[in-house]
Structure formats: structure tokens, C-alpha cells
Design an enzyme around this catalytic site. Sequence first.
Site, mmCIF file in Angstrom:
data_model
loop_
_atom_site.group_PDB
_atom_site.id
_atom_site.type_symbol
_atom_site.label_atom_id
_atom_site.label_comp_id
_atom_site.label_asym_id
_atom_site.label_seq_id
_atom_site.Cartn_x
_atom_site.Cartn_y
_atom_site.Cartn_z
ATOM 1 N N ASP A 1 -10.477 6.355 7.168
ATOM 2 C CA ASP A 1 -10.260 5.789 5.695
ATOM 3 C C ASP A 1 -11.183 4.443 5.686
ATOM 4 O OD1 ASP A 1 -9.553 5.412 3.305
ATOM 5 O OD2 ASP A 1 -7.587 4.567 3.976
ATOM 6 N N LYS B 1 3.810 -6.383 8.603
ATOM 7 C CA LYS B 1 3.731 -5.264 8.014
ATOM 8 C C LYS B 1 4.857 -4.525 8.151
ATOM 9 C CE LYS B 1 0.380 -1.267 7.029
ATOM 10 N NZ LYS B 1 -0.914 -0.847 7.454
ATOM 11 N N GLY C 1 0.917 -1.210 -0.065
ATOM 12 C CA GLY C 1 0.003 -0.057 -0.032
ATOM 13 C C GLY C 1 0.877 1.292 0.153
ATOM 14 N N SER C 2 0.280 2.329 0.187
ATOM 15 C CA SER C 2 0.863 3.400 0.194
ATOM 16 C C SER C 2 1.665 3.830 1.126
ATOM 17 C CB SER C 2 -0.160 5.006 -0.028
ATOM 18 O OG SER C 2 -1.073 4.742 1.083
ATOM 19 N N PHE C 3 1.779 2.985 2.407
ATOM 20 C CA PHE C 3 2.373 3.160 3.741
ATOM 21 C C PHE C 3 3.103 1.826 4.051
ATOM 22 C CE2 PHE C 3 -1.169 6.213 4.177
ATOM 23 C CZ PHE C 3 -0.549 7.337 3.957
ATOM 24 N N GLY C 4 3.648 0.874 3.150
ATOM 25 C CA GLY C 4 4.342 -0.186 3.463
ATOM 26 C C GLY C 4 3.817 -1.287 2.864
ATOM 27 N N GLU C 5 4.556 -2.600 3.188
ATOM 28 C CA GLU C 5 4.338 -3.818 2.289
ATOM 29 C C GLU C 5 3.968 -4.773 3.508
ATOM 30 O OE1 GLU C 5 8.192 -4.251 0.585
ATOM 31 O OE2 GLU C 5 7.501 -3.379 -0.987
ATOM 32 N N LEU C 6 3.056 -5.974 2.838
ATOM 33 C CA LEU C 6 2.631 -6.778 3.810
ATOM 34 C C LEU C 6 3.044 -8.222 3.479
ATOM 35 C CD1 LEU C 6 0.419 -7.054 6.217
ATOM 36 C CD2 LEU C 6 -1.329 -7.806 4.513
#
Length: 476
Positions: A128, A38, A18-23
Site C-alpha cells: 500500500d 492506534k 482509517g479503514s482499519f482503526g482510529e489514531l
Amino acid sequence: MDLVIGGKFKLGKKIGSGSFGELYLGVNVQTGEEVAVKLENVKTKHPQLHYESKLYMLLQGGSGIPNIKWFGVEGDYSVMVIDLLGPSLEDLFNYCNRKLTLKTVLMLADQLLNRVEFMHTRGFLHRDIKPDNFLMGLGRKANQVYIIDFGLGKKYRDLQTHKHIPYRENKNLTGTARYASVNTHLGVEQSRRDDLESLGYVLMYFLKGSLPWQGLKAGTKKQKYDRISEKKVSTPIEVLCKNQPSEFVSYFHYCRSLRFDDKPDYSYLKRLFRDLFIREGYQFDYVFDWTVLKYPQIGSSSGSSSRTRHHTTAKPGFNADPIERQERILGKETTRYKIPGAVEAFSRRHPTTTSSPRDRSRSRNSDDGPFSKQTHGDSERANSSSRYRASSSRKAVAASSSRPSSAGGPSESRTSSRLVSSSGGGGSGSGNGRPSTSQRVQAGYESKTLSFSRATAARNTREDQLRSFELLSLRK
């Protein structure tokens, strides 16, 4: 990436970003339990994983809140380890050919309202609300909805004094444009009413397959947000909810009539949908549309089809035996999903079989569960590197009001504001003691005769435990 987190969580394959990291998928090397991991680079321009982990800790213990298992820094990454969850509601919506039945939407609405209400009772807004941020559980929690992604969450009141944040304008758009409230588009500081309005858009999206402001073309992201805002403001609630039960009209009128610092009557909103559910003759059996698609025998056994009412001798409603028939058919089948491609992967890994004896737990809105996320290209989320500032020409019209809020406690701020109308007229209430829309104001405008009774909030029993987080650095 061969990495062991916190000495016991081994990192596996990437399952989302996502726009704020990876999973990533992870596994506890001591127990074999699968988890979600995360990651966020410590050098990121706008770090928020540490903030998000604090919100997870604050919300621990609530139904539909994933357990946080570990947070810390490993090498160049801030890392949060939480429960692994199943598919998002966006995944399942796509699996069901991008339209859900009224029965499924109403069963979801009850849980979704509970999740939003719980966050609000803990003093936080989500900001959100969208289908991607609600995930189903796994195994015995496969029928429970979980709320995730608190990176844009914000504290709206002091946990000790209960003082509400002040009303402000000229705010950047925070969240996802498709589901943002009218006032969020107009630059008004978000409060509880905005999470609920966003949830209403999610429900209509599920019922209708799309929203009127989807697919608009524009040269830049700001221009696209402008077009979405203009379309949303100009679409009357009755048009938005055309061919849908009047309860959805009542829902939107109620949300848009709330003042900035009003405490919403969550019970009223849940009752709207519960009464509709009962009147339609449905059984709250947790047989969702995707359940019927995956296991057609469940639909026929429960006396339901994916597009019709339940016809059964049992009394309809929320008190019916939840998933007894489903248990018989599924047996010990563990409902297991992976993200992305959640449902497809599930289908490959679990062929339909009904030979196992019954062992499926009745999953109501109980405690905890797992985690996972997928970002969709059409989500129009405004991240911190490209915020949209509402133009002054469409600024919300603010007016101070000293009318005491009938719902908030004495310590809640009385500052309120008039909202900008985005509806073409009123609807009608649905009886059973619920206020009619004629008693409500025109959608989006405040009324001094507003007379909804508010449920008195229960005293937060965990306040003492939460006060240690009072120094938490919060979003501006």
C-alpha cells in the site's frame, strides 16, 4: 475517552482514522513523551492491528521505522502504541499547492527507496505504497522519512529458506487503486516489483500534481477500479513521464520488466536519481519545498529557490554538508507537527523566529522516530470489505520460464511470468554505466535476453531473531 493504556499511556484527542482503526494522541504519564495510539475494536470483522504490530516488531531498528512501545488489549480495543510522527507526504504535498520541485522529489526518492528496500530485505512487501503512508519525523528527525501502516503487508519469502511465494492470478486488488501496479490491477499476486512500481507513481504524482487516472467517474467502486486499470494500462510510460527527466522513464521500464520473483537492483534505481540530482547541480541540504515555504530565509540562505537549481560554490551532490545553513537559521526551533491539519497547526504553534542559537541536529537516514496518520477521501483504498477482483477478460498472460534469476539466491523460486504491457514503447538510458532502455524489454514484457546485473543481497544478520515470528499468520 478517558483511558490509560498499559498502565502508563494516557489517551488524548483523536488525530486520525482509517479503514482499519482510529489514531489518538497519547502521552506517557511517566516521562511526558507524546506518542501515537492506534485503536481497533476487538469485534471488528477483519482485525489486523495484531498482525500489523508483529510487522512493526519484525522491522524494529531500521531507519525510518517507528518504534513500537506497547501492544495489547484494553477493554474492547486492541491497542498499539508507537512513536508520534509529523505530517504525511500527502499533507506536505497539499501545503506546497500540490506540486513539488524536482529537487525535493529526488531527495525524497532516495529515502523512499531505502524504506521499501529495507522492508524487502526483512522478507515483507508493503502493498500500500502511497503518500499518506510516508511521514516526516519530529524535532531532530524532521528531515527523515518514515514508512507506516503495515496492515496490508505480506511475507513474500520464507525467512529461513528464502523460498519465494508462488506466482498466482485472480487475486483481489489489495492497496490503493491510484498507485497500484498494472499487474495488481490485472489480478496478479504482488511481489517486490509492485511496491517499486507504486513508488514510481507516487514520484510522478508529486512532480506533475496528479496522475492521468485520477478523477474518473463511475457508478460503483468496481467500475471505478476498472476505469483506473484501463487508463493505467493504456497510458504509455513516455506519456506518463512527459516533460520529466528520462530517468523516470528508465525507472518504470525497469520495474515493469522485472519477473515475478526477481530481486530488484535497488542500487541501480537509487543511482538513476542520484546521478540526475548531481547533474542538476542540487545540494542535498534537506531544504525541501515546505521548508522554503515555512522559512523563506532558508531558501535564500542556501542559494536555492523553490523552483530553481542550487547555484553554489560547493560541489553539488549527496556529500554536501546537509543542513548547516538550515541549522543557523532555525536555531533550536523544534519542528513539530500535528495530524490532521499538520502543517497549518505547525504554523500556528511555531511562528517564524530566528533568534535562537544553533542547535539543530543533522538528520540523515539514521535510526528511529515517531508516528501519525491521516486518511484522505480520494485515496481509493480497497479494504477487506470491498475487494476488486480483476475481470478474466484482462487477466495477465502467464508463461512459465526457467531462466535463472541473476539477482535472487539459489533458494529463490524460478517460477516467473510474462507481464501485460502497459507502455507504448521504450525510452533511453541515462549513461554512466546504467543500462539503456533499448537493452530493456518493452515495458511490461519479459525478455530472455534480460541482462541487468543484480546486487548480491547482504546476509540478513537478524534472521535468528526473526525466526520466532515464522509462525506469524500471514495474509492469503
